[in-house]
Design an enzyme around this catalytic site. Structure first.
Site, PDB file in Angstrom:
ATOM      1  N   GLY A 105       0.821  -1.219   0.000  1.00  0.00           N
ATOM      2  CA  GLY A 105       0.000   0.000   0.000  1.00  0.00           C
ATOM      3  C   GLY A 105       0.847   1.258   0.000  1.00  0.00           C
ATOM      4  O   GLY A 105       0.697   2.118   0.875  1.00  0.00           O
ATOM      5  N   THR A 113       0.961   3.450  -2.590  1.00  0.00           N
ATOM      6  CA  THR A 113       0.519   4.431  -3.584  1.00  0.00           C
ATOM      7  C   THR A 113      -0.037   5.705  -2.958  1.00  0.00           C
ATOM      8  O   THR A 113      -0.254   6.686  -3.660  1.00  0.00           O
ATOM      9  CB  THR A 113      -0.565   3.832  -4.500  1.00  0.00           C
ATOM     10  OG1 THR A 113      -1.617   3.339  -3.669  1.00  0.00           O
ATOM     11  CG2 THR A 113      -0.020   2.708  -5.362  1.00  0.00           C
ATOM     12  N   ARG A 115      -2.569   0.594  -7.904  1.00  0.00           N
ATOM     13  CA  ARG A 115      -2.486   1.679  -8.892  1.00  0.00           C
ATOM     14  C   ARG A 115      -1.060   1.779  -9.443  1.00  0.00           C
ATOM     15  O   ARG A 115      -0.200   2.446  -8.887  1.00  0.00           O
ATOM     16  CB  ARG A 115      -2.954   2.991  -8.253  1.00  0.00           C
ATOM     17  CG  ARG A 115      -4.464   3.011  -8.053  1.00  0.00           C
ATOM     18  CD  ARG A 115      -4.937   4.173  -7.245  1.00  0.00           C
ATOM     19  NE  ARG A 115      -4.581   4.087  -5.850  1.00  0.00           N
ATOM     20  CZ  ARG A 115      -4.824   5.029  -4.945  1.00  0.00           C
ATOM     21  NH1 ARG A 115      -5.422   6.146  -5.304  1.00  0.00           N
ATOM     22  NH2 ARG A 115      -4.476   4.850  -3.685  1.00  0.00           N
ATOM     23  N   SER A 151      -4.265   0.167  14.516  1.00  0.00           N
ATOM     24  CA  SER A 151      -5.048   1.394  14.603  1.00  0.00           C
ATOM     25  C   SER A 151      -5.405   1.604  16.068  1.00  0.00           C
ATOM     26  O   SER A 151      -5.345   0.655  16.865  1.00  0.00           O
ATOM     27  CB  SER A 151      -6.332   1.224  13.781  1.00  0.00           C
ATOM     28  OG  SER A 151      -7.235   2.275  14.028  1.00  0.00           O
ATOM     29  N   TYR A 173     -14.622  -2.877  10.596  1.00  0.00           N
ATOM     30  CA  TYR A 173     -13.260  -2.313  10.501  1.00  0.00           C
ATOM     31  C   TYR A 173     -12.515  -2.570  11.811  1.00  0.00           C
ATOM     32  O   TYR A 173     -11.372  -3.040  11.801  1.00  0.00           O
ATOM     33  CB  TYR A 173     -13.314  -0.810  10.193  1.00  0.00           C
ATOM     34  CG  TYR A 173     -11.923  -0.203  10.150  1.00  0.00           C
ATOM     35  CD1 TYR A 173     -11.033  -0.525   9.130  1.00  0.00           C
ATOM     36  CD2 TYR A 173     -11.482   0.661  11.159  1.00  0.00           C
ATOM     37  CE1 TYR A 173      -9.739   0.005   9.100  1.00  0.00           C
ATOM     38  CE2 TYR A 173     -10.199   1.189  11.137  1.00  0.00           C
ATOM     39  CZ  TYR A 173      -9.329   0.858  10.104  1.00  0.00           C
ATOM     40  OH  TYR A 173      -8.047   1.370  10.086  1.00  0.00           O
ATOM     41  N   LYS A 189      -9.043  -4.753  12.668  1.00  0.00           N
ATOM     42  CA  LYS A 189      -7.842  -4.198  13.316  1.00  0.00           C
ATOM     43  C   LYS A 189      -7.570  -4.899  14.653  1.00  0.00           C
ATOM     44  O   LYS A 189      -6.416  -4.998  15.072  1.00  0.00           O
ATOM     45  CB  LYS A 189      -7.971  -2.677  13.471  1.00  0.00           C
ATOM     46  CG  LYS A 189      -7.876  -1.943  12.126  1.00  0.00           C
ATOM     47  CD  LYS A 189      -6.506  -2.159  11.452  1.00  0.00           C
ATOM     48  CE  LYS A 189      -6.345  -1.430  10.150  1.00  0.00           C
ATOM     49  NZ  LYS A 189      -5.018  -1.634   9.531  1.00  0.00           N
ATOM     50  N   PRO A 242      -2.011   3.989  14.574  1.00  0.00           N
ATOM     51  CA  PRO A 242      -2.309   5.413  14.408  1.00  0.00           C
ATOM     52  C   PRO A 242      -3.747   5.738  14.784  1.00  0.00           C
ATOM     53  O   PRO A 242      -4.646   4.913  14.616  1.00  0.00           O
ATOM     54  CB  PRO A 242      -2.117   5.655  12.904  1.00  0.00           C
ATOM     55  CG  PRO A 242      -1.562   4.389  12.332  1.00  0.00           C
ATOM     56  CD  PRO A 242      -1.932   3.296  13.279  1.00  0.00           C
ATOM     57  N   THR A 254      -5.374  11.154   5.172  1.00  0.00           N
ATOM     58  CA  THR A 254      -4.841  10.467   3.983  1.00  0.00           C
ATOM     59  C   THR A 254      -6.049  10.247   3.057  1.00  0.00           C
ATOM     60  O   THR A 254      -7.077  10.889   3.232  1.00  0.00           O
ATOM     61  CB  THR A 254      -4.247   9.088   4.385  1.00  0.00           C
ATOM     62  OG1 THR A 254      -5.317   8.292   4.909  1.00  0.00           O
ATOM     63  CG2 THR A 254      -3.143   9.212   5.435  1.00  0.00           C
TER      64      THR A 254
HETATM   65  P1  NDP Z   1      -4.774   5.336   2.095  1.00  0.00           P
HETATM   66  O1  NDP Z   1      -6.128   5.061   1.558  1.00  0.00           O
HETATM   67  O2  NDP Z   1      -4.170   6.663   1.829  1.00  0.00           O
HETATM   68  O3  NDP Z   1      -3.760   4.198   1.625  1.00  0.00           O
HETATM   69  C1  NDP Z   1      -4.134   2.847   1.614  1.00  0.00           C
HETATM   70  C2  NDP Z   1      -3.121   2.057   0.808  1.00  0.00           C
HETATM   71  O4  NDP Z   1      -3.533   0.674   0.831  1.00  0.00           O
HETATM   72  C3  NDP Z   1      -3.060   2.482  -0.638  1.00  0.00           C
HETATM   73  O5  NDP Z   1      -1.716   2.523  -1.077  1.00  0.00           O
HETATM   74  C4  NDP Z   1      -3.811   1.381  -1.375  1.00  0.00           C
HETATM   75  O6  NDP Z   1      -3.250   1.175  -2.659  1.00  0.00           O
HETATM   76  C5  NDP Z   1      -3.530   0.169  -0.499  1.00  0.00           C
HETATM   77  N1  NDP Z   1      -4.568  -0.839  -0.691  1.00  0.00           N
HETATM   78  C6  NDP Z   1      -5.866  -0.766  -0.322  1.00  0.00           C
HETATM   79  N2  NDP Z   1      -6.533  -1.842  -0.764  1.00  0.00           N
HETATM   80  C7  NDP Z   1      -5.627  -2.606  -1.447  1.00  0.00           C
HETATM   81  C8  NDP Z   1      -5.711  -3.822  -2.151  1.00  0.00           C
HETATM   82  N3  NDP Z   1      -6.861  -4.491  -2.267  1.00  0.00           N
HETATM   83  N4  NDP Z   1      -4.599  -4.320  -2.727  1.00  0.00           N
HETATM   84  C9  NDP Z   1      -3.418  -3.658  -2.615  1.00  0.00           C
HETATM   85  N5  NDP Z   1      -3.275  -2.508  -1.954  1.00  0.00           N
HETATM   86  C10 NDP Z   1      -4.376  -1.964  -1.377  1.00  0.00           C
HETATM   87  O7  NDP Z   1      -4.913   5.090   3.667  1.00  0.00           O
HETATM   88  P2  NDP Z   1      -3.845   5.145   4.863  1.00  0.00           P
HETATM   89  O8  NDP Z   1      -2.511   5.427   4.370  1.00  0.00           O
HETATM   90  O9  NDP Z   1      -4.412   6.002   5.888  1.00  0.00           O
HETATM   91  O10 NDP Z   1      -3.965   3.638   5.374  1.00  0.00           O
HETATM   92  C11 NDP Z   1      -2.851   2.804   5.535  1.00  0.00           C
HETATM   93  C12 NDP Z   1      -3.103   1.872   6.719  1.00  0.00           C
HETATM   94  O11 NDP Z   1      -3.229   2.670   7.901  1.00  0.00           O
HETATM   95  C13 NDP Z   1      -4.385   1.045   6.635  1.00  0.00           C
HETATM   96  O12 NDP Z   1      -4.103  -0.251   7.114  1.00  0.00           O
HETATM   97  C14 NDP Z   1      -5.327   1.760   7.578  1.00  0.00           C
HETATM   98  O13 NDP Z   1      -6.292   0.901   8.121  1.00  0.00           O
HETATM   99  C15 NDP Z   1      -4.354   2.242   8.631  1.00  0.00           C
HETATM  100  N6  NDP Z   1      -4.800   3.331   9.471  1.00  0.00           N
HETATM  101  C16 NDP Z   1      -5.130   4.543   8.912  1.00  0.00           C
HETATM  102  C17 NDP Z   1      -5.536   5.567   9.735  1.00  0.00           C
HETATM  103  C18 NDP Z   1      -5.953   6.888   9.210  1.00  0.00           C
HETATM  104  O14 NDP Z   1      -6.644   7.620   9.933  1.00  0.00           O
HETATM  105  N7  NDP Z   1      -5.567   7.278   8.013  1.00  0.00           N
HETATM  106  C19 NDP Z   1      -5.597   5.404  11.196  1.00  0.00           C
HETATM  107  C20 NDP Z   1      -5.254   4.085  11.648  1.00  0.00           C
HETATM  108  C21 NDP Z   1      -4.849   3.115  10.811  1.00  0.00           C
HETATM  109  P3  NDP Z   1      -4.103   1.005  -4.011  1.00  0.00           P
HETATM  110  O15 NDP Z   1      -5.404   1.708  -3.824  1.00  0.00           O
HETATM  111  O16 NDP Z   1      -3.233   1.609  -5.065  1.00  0.00           O
HETATM  112  O17 NDP Z   1      -4.230  -0.463  -4.161  1.00  0.00           O
HETATM  113  C1  8X3 Z   2      -8.456   4.408  11.449  1.00  0.00           C
HETATM  114  C2  8X3 Z   2      -8.821   5.055  12.702  1.00  0.00           C
HETATM  115  O1  8X3 Z   2     -10.731   5.957  14.012  1.00  0.00           O
HETATM  116  O2  8X3 Z   2     -10.245   7.006  11.880  1.00  0.00           O
HETATM  117  O3  8X3 Z   2      -7.855   3.195  11.736  1.00  0.00           O
HETATM  118  O4  8X3 Z   2     -11.289   4.841  11.953  1.00  0.00           O
HETATM  119  S1  8X3 Z   2     -10.356   5.728  12.609  1.00  0.00           S
END
Ligand code: NDP
Ligand code: 8X3
Length: 253
Positions: free
Chosen positions: A9, A11, A35, A140, A153, A157, A183, A188
């Site tokens: 992930g 991208t 992507r 998370s 979700y 987690k 986090p 994002t």
């Molecule tokens: P983004 O949506 O910005 O990034 C998610 C990444 O995961 C992208 O690069 C996407 O790539 C990849 N991804 C999603 N589905 C697939 C798939 N089926 N196959 C391959 N790659 C996949 O979100 P975040 O950076 O915020 O999220 C990253 C991690 O952090 C996640 O596990 C999320 O649960 C966790 N998280 C995020 C928080 C937040 O508030 N942002 C808080 C807590 C945890 P592509 O679409 O190109 O496949």
């Molecule tokens: C993502 C945290 O609380 O924004 O893991 O869903 S929350």
């Protein structure tokens, strides 16, 4: 010889910011995601900016065979992985359990749990073979405390939390570190994905307070890899100052 990090992930968001931090710190990168174009642009940008090498793998982490086949294409020198960052993940929807969409549930379970397992199953044996390594799983705040509408979700987690704890036991004899970074809300593409492209709803998630950025989390991910070999940060929870846990925010700004 430079160290290698494998990032799922990469991208956008946390994965992309982590790629940038590790590139800056002289790691070679294996970056993955669906992507392809974004992967290629990032690879070009980072390899030029930091004189490092970047290998891209384009697959959907939910597709078990695709994961296996993609990883099998890694040339031998790229199999010498030091850090595996299990980051790819998503939330889809915020509906009560009785109103939830089963397709949304499956997307979260297949990505956040099964996808993480598919990649780990292919790569952890390489770390064991190389007698070194660090697995970092992105959990998370929702790995610890649930919130309204978070049902599936949060369950995924919580599952990541269980997997990090058990990986640590399984890999103890191999001296492979397992860390989990939890986090809180970070701005994002996460909320855009959760609210299925509804930008107003997504923006609301970050209104009234200064949220974390992907860079804040990437800095913590890099930090846990910089400690002496005998030290393992098992878990780190990071929130904005304005967030107490999954539910309580100070939105007075
Ligand atoms: P983004 O949506 O910005 O990034 C998610 C990444 O995961 C992208 O690069 C996407 O790539 C990849 N991804 C999603 N589905 C697939 C798939 N089926 N196959 C391959 N790659 C996949 O979100 P975040 O950076 O915020 O999220 C990253 C991690 O952090 C996640 O596990 C999320 O649960 C966790 N998280 C995020 C928080 C937040 O508030 N942002 C808080 C807590 C945890 P592509 O679409 O190109 O496949
Ligand atoms: C993502 C945290 O609380 O924004 O893991 O869903 S929350």
């Amino acid at each position: 010889m430079r160290k290698i990090i494998f990032i799922t992930g990469a991208t956008s968001g946390i994965g992309k910011a982590t790629a940038e931090v590790f590139a800056k710190n002289n790691y070679d990168l294996i970056i993955t995601g669906r992507r392809k174009e974004k992967l290629e642009v990032l690879a070009k940008e980072l390899s030029i900016a930091y004189s490092i090498e970047v290998f891209t793998l384009n697959f959907d982490i939910r597709e078990r065979v695709a994961v296996k086949e993609a990883i099998a294409t890694l040339p031998d020198k790229w199999k010498n992985i030091d850090v595996l960052l299990n980051n790819a993940g998503l939330a889809v929807g915020l509906d009560k359990i009785q109103d939830g969409f089963i397709d949304d549930w499956e997307a979260m379970i297949d990505t956040n749990i099964k996808g993480l397992l598919y990649v780990s199953r292919e790569l952890i044996p390489l770390l064991i073979k190389n007698k070194k390594g660090h697995v970092i799983n992105i959990g998370s705040t929702a790995s610890k405390v649930v919130y309204p509408g978070g049902n599936v979700y949060c369950a995924t987690k919580f599952a990541v939390d269980a997997l990090s704890q058990t990986m640590r036991i399984d890999l103890l004899e191999h001296k492979i570190r397992v860390s989990q970074i939890n986090p809180g809300a970070a701005e994002t593409e996460f909320s855009i994905v959760r609210f299925k492209g509804d930008k107003d709803q997504a923006d609301n998630a970050y209104k009234g307070y200064k949220s974390l950025t992907a860079k804040d989390i990437a800095a913590a991910i890099y930090y846990v890899t910089t400690l002496p070999e005998h030290v393992c940060i098992n878990e780190l929870e990071i929130t904005a100052l304005a967030q107490a846990n999954s539910t309580y925010f100070n939105r007075s700004n």
